[in-house]
Scaffold this motif. Structure first.
Motif, PDB file in Angstrom:
ATOM      1  N   ARG A   1      27.491 -17.029  52.643  1.00 19.49           N
ATOM      2  CA  ARG A   1      28.443 -16.451  53.589  1.00 19.49           C
ATOM      3  C   ARG A   1      29.064 -17.557  54.415  1.00 19.49           C
ATOM      4  O   ARG A   1      28.439 -18.596  54.655  1.00 19.49           O
ATOM      5  N   GLY A   2      30.305 -17.355  54.820  1.00 20.99           N
ATOM      6  CA  GLY A   2      31.012 -18.352  55.602  1.00 20.99           C
ATOM      7  C   GLY A   2      30.804 -18.146  57.082  1.00 20.99           C
ATOM      8  O   GLY A   2      30.902 -17.021  57.581  1.00 20.99           O
ATOM      9  N   ARG A   3      30.547 -19.232  57.814  1.00 20.89           N
ATOM     10  CA  ARG A   3      30.324 -19.142  59.261  1.00 20.89           C
ATOM     11  C   ARG A   3      31.282 -20.098  59.956  1.00 20.89           C
ATOM     12  O   ARG A   3      31.566 -21.191  59.464  1.00 20.89           O
ATOM     13  N   TYR A   4      31.777 -19.710  61.113  1.00 22.16           N
ATOM     14  CA  TYR A   4      32.737 -20.534  61.843  1.00 22.16           C
ATOM     15  C   TYR A   4      32.546 -20.304  63.344  1.00 22.16           C
ATOM     16  O   TYR A   4      32.036 -19.267  63.770  1.00 22.16           O
ATOM     17  N   LYS A   5      32.966 -21.305  64.119  1.00 23.89           N
ATOM     18  CA  LYS A   5      32.755 -21.266  65.561  1.00 23.89           C
ATOM     19  C   LYS A   5      33.884 -20.508  66.249  1.00 23.89           C
ATOM     20  O   LYS A   5      35.061 -20.793  66.060  1.00 23.89           O
ATOM     21  N   ILE A   6      33.501 -19.516  67.055  1.00 20.93           N
ATOM     22  CA  ILE A   6      34.479 -18.728  67.813  1.00 20.93           C
ATOM     23  C   ILE A   6      34.632 -19.295  69.220  1.00 20.93           C
ATOM     24  O   ILE A   6      35.737 -19.367  69.773  1.00 20.93           O
ATOM     25  N   GLY A   7      33.519 -19.699  69.809  1.00 22.66           N
ATOM     26  CA  GLY A   7      33.518 -20.233  71.161  1.00 22.66           C
ATOM     27  C   GLY A   7      32.193 -20.928  71.406  1.00 22.66           C
ATOM     28  O   GLY A   7      31.347 -21.031  70.511  1.00 22.66           O
ATOM     29  N   PRO A   8      31.985 -21.438  72.626  1.00 21.63           N
ATOM     30  CA  PRO A   8      30.727 -22.131  72.944  1.00 21.63           C
ATOM     31  C   PRO A   8      29.513 -21.264  72.634  1.00 21.63           C
ATOM     32  O   PRO A   8      29.325 -20.196  73.223  1.00 21.63           O
ATOM     33  N   GLY A   9      28.712 -21.719  71.672  1.00 23.44           N
ATOM     34  CA  GLY A   9      27.486 -21.012  71.321  1.00 23.44           C
ATOM     35  C   GLY A   9      27.710 -19.702  70.597  1.00 23.44           C
ATOM     36  O   GLY A   9      26.771 -18.920  70.434  1.00 23.44           O
ATOM     37  N   LYS A  10      28.930 -19.445  70.128  1.00 27.50           N
ATOM     38  CA  LYS A  10      29.223 -18.164  69.486  1.00 27.50           C
ATOM     39  C   LYS A  10      29.865 -18.414  68.134  1.00 27.50           C
ATOM     40  O   LYS A  10      30.844 -19.149  68.030  1.00 27.50           O
ATOM     41  N   TYR A  11      29.288 -17.795  67.084  1.00 33.67           N
ATOM     42  CA  TYR A  11      29.789 -17.999  65.734  1.00 33.67           C
ATOM     43  C   TYR A  11      30.124 -16.658  65.082  1.00 33.67           C
ATOM     44  O   TYR A  11      29.511 -15.626  65.384  1.00 33.67           O
ATOM     45  N   GLY A  12      31.110 -16.711  64.224  1.00 30.43           N
ATOM     46  CA  GLY A  12      31.503 -15.527  63.489  1.00 30.43           C
ATOM     47  C   GLY A  12      31.216 -15.682  62.015  1.00 30.43           C
ATOM     48  O   GLY A  12      31.020 -16.785  61.514  1.00 30.43           O
ATOM     49  N   THR A  13      31.207 -14.539  61.304  1.00 29.50           N
ATOM     50  CA  THR A  13      30.975 -14.522  59.863  1.00 29.50           C
ATOM     51  C   THR A  13      32.241 -14.026  59.182  1.00 29.50           C
ATOM     52  O   THR A  13      32.861 -13.058  59.645  1.00 29.50           O
ATOM     53  N   VAL A  14      32.649 -14.683  58.114  1.00 26.63           N
ATOM     54  CA  VAL A  14      33.858 -14.275  57.391  1.00 26.63           C
ATOM     55  C   VAL A  14      33.666 -12.848  56.884  1.00 26.63           C
ATOM     56  O   VAL A  14      32.701 -12.553  56.163  1.00 26.63           O
ATOM     57  N   SER A  15      34.570 -11.950  57.299  1.00 28.33           N
ATOM     58  CA  SER A  15      34.452 -10.527  56.963  1.00 28.33           C
ATOM     59  C   SER A  15      35.753 -10.020  56.376  1.00 28.33           C
ATOM     60  O   SER A  15      36.822 -10.639  56.512  1.00 28.33           O
ATOM     61  N   ASP A  16      35.683  -8.835  55.754  1.00 30.86           N
ATOM     62  CA  ASP A  16      36.906  -8.206  55.234  1.00 30.86           C
ATOM     63  C   ASP A  16      37.525  -7.339  56.324  1.00 30.86           C
ATOM     64  O   ASP A  16      37.068  -7.339  57.472  1.00 30.86           O
TER      65      ASP A  16
ATOM     66  N   THR B   1      32.389 -28.812  64.385  1.00 31.02           N
ATOM     67  CA  THR B   1      33.174 -27.624  64.685  1.00 31.02           C
ATOM     68  C   THR B   1      33.817 -27.036  63.436  1.00 31.02           C
ATOM     69  O   THR B   1      34.516 -26.039  63.514  1.00 31.02           O
ATOM     70  N   LEU B   2      33.577 -27.711  62.245  1.00 28.51           N
ATOM     71  CA  LEU B   2      34.133 -27.164  61.010  1.00 28.51           C
ATOM     72  C   LEU B   2      33.315 -25.971  60.551  1.00 28.51           C
ATOM     73  O   LEU B   2      32.127 -25.839  60.857  1.00 28.51           O
ATOM     74  N   GLY B   3      33.950 -25.082  59.765  1.00 29.62           N
ATOM     75  CA  GLY B   3      33.211 -23.969  59.200  1.00 29.62           C
ATOM     76  C   GLY B   3      32.190 -24.483  58.196  1.00 29.62           C
ATOM     77  O   GLY B   3      32.304 -25.584  57.669  1.00 29.62           O
ATOM     78  N   TYR B   4      31.202 -23.669  57.957  1.00 28.43           N
ATOM     79  CA  TYR B   4      30.167 -24.087  57.014  1.00 28.43           C
ATOM     80  C   TYR B   4      29.692 -22.877  56.216  1.00 28.43           C
ATOM     81  O   TYR B   4      29.947 -21.718  56.572  1.00 28.43           O
ATOM     82  N   ALA B   5      28.972 -23.172  55.108  1.00 27.26           N
ATOM     83  CA  ALA B   5      28.417 -22.130  54.251  1.00 27.26           C
ATOM     84  C   ALA B   5      26.939 -21.959  54.553  1.00 27.26           C
ATOM     85  O   ALA B   5      26.215 -22.938  54.768  1.00 27.26           O
ATOM     86  N   GLU B   6      26.498 -20.720  54.546  1.00 26.07           N
ATOM     87  CA  GLU B   6      25.095 -20.413  54.810  1.00 26.07           C
ATOM     88  C   GLU B   6      24.517 -19.716  53.584  1.00 26.07           C
ATOM     89  O   GLU B   6      25.034 -18.680  53.147  1.00 26.07           O
ATOM     90  N   ASN B   7      23.449 -20.287  53.045  1.00 24.51           N
ATOM     91  CA  ASN B   7      22.814 -19.751  51.833  1.00 24.51           C
ATOM     92  C   ASN B   7      21.946 -18.555  52.210  1.00 24.51           C
ATOM     93  O   ASN B   7      21.012 -18.659  53.002  1.00 24.51           O
ATOM     94  N   ARG B   8      22.270 -17.408  51.619  1.00 25.56           N
ATOM     95  CA  ARG B   8      21.515 -16.180  51.895  1.00 25.56           C
ATOM     96  C   ARG B   8      20.639 -15.771  50.715  1.00 25.56           C
ATOM     97  O   ARG B   8      20.244 -14.622  50.588  1.00 25.56           O
ATOM     98  N   GLY B   9      20.342 -16.736  49.843  1.00 24.80           N
ATOM     99  CA  GLY B   9      19.478 -16.463  48.709  1.00 24.80           C
ATOM    100  C   GLY B   9      20.262 -16.070  47.475  1.00 24.80           C
ATOM    101  O   GLY B   9      20.338 -16.831  46.503  1.00 24.80           O
ATOM    102  N   THR B  10      20.878 -14.905  47.506  1.00 25.04           N
ATOM    103  CA  THR B  10      21.641 -14.423  46.337  1.00 25.04           C
ATOM    104  C   THR B  10      23.139 -14.640  46.501  1.00 25.04           C
ATOM    105  O   THR B  10      23.905 -14.356  45.575  1.00 25.04           O
ATOM    106  N   TYR B  11      23.567 -15.091  47.667  1.00 26.15           N
ATOM    107  CA  TYR B  11      24.989 -15.323  47.908  1.00 26.15           C
ATOM    108  C   TYR B  11      25.139 -16.285  49.071  1.00 26.15           C
ATOM    109  O   TYR B  11      24.172 -16.612  49.767  1.00 26.15           O
TER     110      TYR B  11
END
Length: 506
Positions: free
Chosen positions: A15-30, A3-13
């Motif tokens: 992005r941070g991903r985290y769990k919002i709810g069952p089966g639902k994840y969010g991306t760190v945004s501005d 349930t911890l946040g994790y990093a996702e490799n997008r090739g050139t950068y």
């Protein structure tokens, strides 16, 4: 999966991903909802963990929800309100004239305290009163606070921070002291107002306001059935809406009450009703003690569209339509175009009167053309017309306003000021001051004024018959002294109601 946040490799950068709810994840945004691109895996993981901690703590908000514009939310917010007609009118004015021109296209999540402060400074530069600015900011705070409670923003940027910086001068929102007058001043102003209108109504109304402390809407909305021997029952008021209608509604803060009357004031009111024989008005079907003043020279019967018709056609308030004509720069472009189209479609001519004479006074008209000239001796500046003295024929005393063509050339006198700065509401302050001078207990003063003191001390105070009697005696003594002083100036008056009182004193 953890349930911890994790990093996702997008090739050139990353992005941070985290769990919002069952089966639902969010991306760190501005704040705009755009994905934040991290250079390292560690930074992305840290940001994702921070967001997930907010989710667990119940403080997380979806960054995308703040993308709603203030204009779209304010429109939805206003439609959801179910308040008194007067309150809805005020909110509409505040939004259309002062908030939407600045914030309409801004996204809720992009409105910051600095934007609110800049808007307030700009409004001050225009020259609006501090009290008005405070009212508009309160409405802005109310709208944004509801947006915060709905989860559209995380904080209210219109919340005022206390104790910031050092204020220069006196209290920040202090206004000028309210002007009052003496019993003789009240009598002379009432006489002049009747001379300006050419009838007794204004004399009786000004005296009633000064000796009861009634609010303007309560005075205009006083129905004949609530004038009784020894008292007036405040049951209704007439609140003037921008669209020109007078809304019959309960008195402010539900301040229903009986106001004791001295015998002489009871007689004055009953004699006035007998003379005027008022009929039920067409707008409400009720019989009111005081009537509106009809327009002179049949100006009220000229055909043509009114400003309220333009406003209705454009779907805005009359105040906004007026702002398009007088201060177009403060109105949103789309709104200005709608009003201009309505003006063209209806053939509206600015300055041309239309419609039937009102059955009731209009607050602005009464204050501008009757009360203020009676108080100062001058007609105020209005549009292209400069301020000018009221032209008078010196006889009979205290002078009768000259009317018609060539009035200025025929005039040979003018009035001196009595209480410069006094307003119709100032008569309410005058009554409160006179009661203090007479030593009236606070409980009785609050009852007459329609105020409520919720303190424990007030709860254990009670009003006795003797208190009421003493106040009536005191008010009667002041009235008789004012009549005697007026009689000493001249034993007669062109105002019939006052002339009868002066002859009785003689």
């Amino acid at each position: 999966m953890s349930t911890l946040g994790y990093a996702e490799n997008r090739g050139t950068y990353f992005r941070g991903r985290y769990k919002i709810g069952p089966g639902k994840y969010g991306t760190v945004s501005d704040s705009t909802g755009a994905t934040i691109k991290f250079r390292t895996k560690r930074d992305a993981e840290q940001a994702a963990n921070d967001e997930e901690a907010k989710v667990r703590g119940g403080t997380w908000r979806d960054p995308s929800v703040g993308q709603t514009t203030f204009g779209a939310y304010a429109s939805r917010w206003y439609s959801a309100q179910d308040l008194a007609a007067s309150t809805m009118q005020n909110y509409k004015q505040h939004l259309e004239n002062h908030l939407l021109p600045k914030f309409e296209e801004m996204k809720l999540g992009e409105i910051f305290a600095s934007d609110v402060a800049r808007w307030e400074k700009e409004e001050k530069t225009v020259g609006y009163a501090l009290s008005s600015l405070k009212t508009w900011r309160t409405t802005l705070h109310l709208v944004l606070e509801d947006a915060r409670e709905e989860g559209l923003i995380t904080a209210n940027p219109a919340t005022r921070r206390r104790g910031r910086g050092k204020r220069a001068g006196r209290t920040h929102h202090r206004g000028p002291e309210k002007v009052i007058t003496s019993p003789l001043g009240l009598l002379l102003i009432a006489e002049r107002a009747a001379l300006l209108s050419g009838r007794d109504d204004e004399f009786v109304a000004c005296v009633t306001a000064g000796y009861t402390g009634m609010r303007w809407g309560e005075l205009v909305g006083l129905e004949t059935e609530f004038v009784r021997r020894g008292s007036i029952r405040v049951e209704w008021q007439l609140y003037e809406l921008d669209e020109g209608k007078l809304h019959r509604c309960p008195p402010k803060d539900d301040s229903y009450r009986d106001i004791d009357l001295p015998d002489w004031l009871s007689k004055l009111l009953f004699d006035h009703v007998d003379r005027a024989t008022p009929q039920p008005c067409a707008c409400h079907g009720h019989t009111y003690v005081f009537r509106g003043l009809g327009s002179a020279n049949k100006a009220a019967h000229r055909p043509g569209a009114k400003l309220v018709d333009v406003a209705r056609r454009a779907g805005v308030s009359p105040a906004t339509a007026s702002a398009v004509l007088n201060r177009p720069s403060v109105v949103a472009e789309t709104t200005r175009q709608s009003v201009e189209r309505a003006i063209a479609d209806l053939g509206y001519v600015r300055g041309a009167s239309s419609g039937e004479p009102a059955a009731h006074w209009r607050r602005s008209g009464f204050a501008t053309w009757l009360f203020k000239p009676a108080v100062t001796g001058w007609y105020p500046k209005r549009g292209p017309n400069e301020a000018r003295p009221v032209p008078l024929l010196a006889e009979p005393w205290p002078g009768v306003p000259a009317r018609g063509r060539g009035a200025n050339s025929r005039a040979n006198a003018s009035w001196v000021p009595i209480a410069t700065g006094l307003t119709p509401h100032g008569l309410r302050h005058t009554h409160k001051t006179r009661m203090r001078e007479l030593g009236t207990p606070p409980k009785l003063m609050d009852e007459r004024m329609g105020h409520e003191d919720g303190s424990v001390q007030a709860r254990y105070d009670h009003i006795t018959r003797e208190m009421r009697a003493r106040l009536m005696e005191g008010l009667t003594g002041e009235w008789e002294a004012a009549l005697d002083a007026r009689h000493a100036m001249c034993a007669r008056s062109p105002v019939a109601a006052l002339d009868e009182l002066l002859r009785a004193r003689a």
